[in-house]
Write a protein that holds these residues in place. Structure first.
Motif, PDB file in Angstrom:
ATOM      1  N   SER A  16      14.480  26.814   3.308  1.00  0.00           N
ATOM      2  CA  SER A  16      15.513  27.248   4.241  1.00  0.00           C
ATOM      3  C   SER A  16      16.837  26.604   3.872  1.00  0.00           C
ATOM      4  O   SER A  16      16.887  25.660   3.088  1.00  0.00           O
ATOM      5  N   GLY A  17      17.899  27.132   4.446  1.00  0.00           N
ATOM      6  CA  GLY A  17      19.217  26.591   4.184  1.00  0.00           C
ATOM      7  C   GLY A  17      20.276  27.271   5.025  1.00  0.00           C
ATOM      8  O   GLY A  17      20.001  28.173   5.804  1.00  0.00           O
ATOM      9  N   ASP A  18      21.489  26.838   4.827  1.00  0.00           N
ATOM     10  CA  ASP A  18      22.645  27.321   5.567  1.00  0.00           C
ATOM     11  C   ASP A  18      23.305  28.452   4.791  1.00  0.00           C
ATOM     12  O   ASP A  18      23.641  28.292   3.619  1.00  0.00           O
ATOM     13  N   LEU A  19      23.507  29.595   5.437  1.00  0.00           N
ATOM     14  CA  LEU A  19      24.133  30.737   4.770  1.00  0.00           C
ATOM     15  C   LEU A  19      25.583  30.470   4.388  1.00  0.00           C
ATOM     16  O   LEU A  19      26.086  31.062   3.437  1.00  0.00           O
ATOM     17  N   SER A  20      26.257  29.569   5.097  1.00  0.00           N
ATOM     18  CA  SER A  20      27.647  29.276   4.735  1.00  0.00           C
ATOM     19  C   SER A  20      27.713  28.510   3.419  1.00  0.00           C
ATOM     20  O   SER A  20      28.707  28.588   2.709  1.00  0.00           O
ATOM     21  N   THR A  45      23.370  31.951  14.503  1.00  0.00           N
ATOM     22  CA  THR A  45      23.655  30.585  14.956  1.00  0.00           C
ATOM     23  C   THR A  45      22.947  30.236  16.264  1.00  0.00           C
ATOM     24  O   THR A  45      22.842  29.067  16.611  1.00  0.00           O
ATOM     25  N   THR A  85      21.516  30.711   9.224  1.00  0.00           N
ATOM     26  CA  THR A  85      20.631  30.075   8.263  1.00  0.00           C
ATOM     27  C   THR A  85      19.662  31.113   7.711  1.00  0.00           C
ATOM     28  O   THR A  85      19.624  32.250   8.182  1.00  0.00           O
TER      29      THR A  85
END
Length: 127
Positions: A16-20, A45, A85
């Motif tokens: 997983s991770g942050d799309l930004s 979010t 995310t």
């Protein structure tokens, strides 16, 4: 460790991770290059899953985003990105309904989606 290595480290582990940070086009390109098979879930979010993309050996098997599916869903995700995310889980089973046969190459679709995003941004700037 690069993103492909991170996603491939364990076939059964959720990534997983942050799309930004990753940006959807880069994330999809990484999954394509790694010939990954599994389910990519995009989460807003508020923590709600808003899109699911099933990949088979790095190719698009099925996509959903709201009422849109497959190519339409993917293009909408690329045209109007949202903060949130992602979670990718290796899975060998595919979607129960609506699978593309054969699965589509993501490379050209990513390029087209980015082109459409740029066109949309230019049009929005004029309004």
């Amino acid at each position: 460790m690069n993103t492909v290595e991170l996603l491939q480290r364990s076939a059964n582990t959720k990534r997983s991770g942050d799309l930004s940070f990753f940006r959807l086009p880069m994330l999809l390109q990484t999954l394509t290059q790694g010939a990954m098979t599994g389910l990519l879930t995009l989460i807003d979010t508020s923590g709600h899953p808003v899109s699911k993309l099933w990949l088979l050996s790095g190719r698009l098997q099925h996509a959903s985003f709201g009422r849109l599916s497959n190519e339409d869903a993917l293009y909408e995700l690329l045209i109007r990105p949202f903060p949130g995310t992602f979670a990718f889980v290796h899975r060998n089973d595919g979607p129960e309904e609506g699978a593309l046969d054969p699965p589509r190459d993501l490379g050209g679709m990513i390029f087209e989606g980015v082109r459409r995003h740029d066109k949309w941004r230019r049009a929005a700037a004029l309004v």
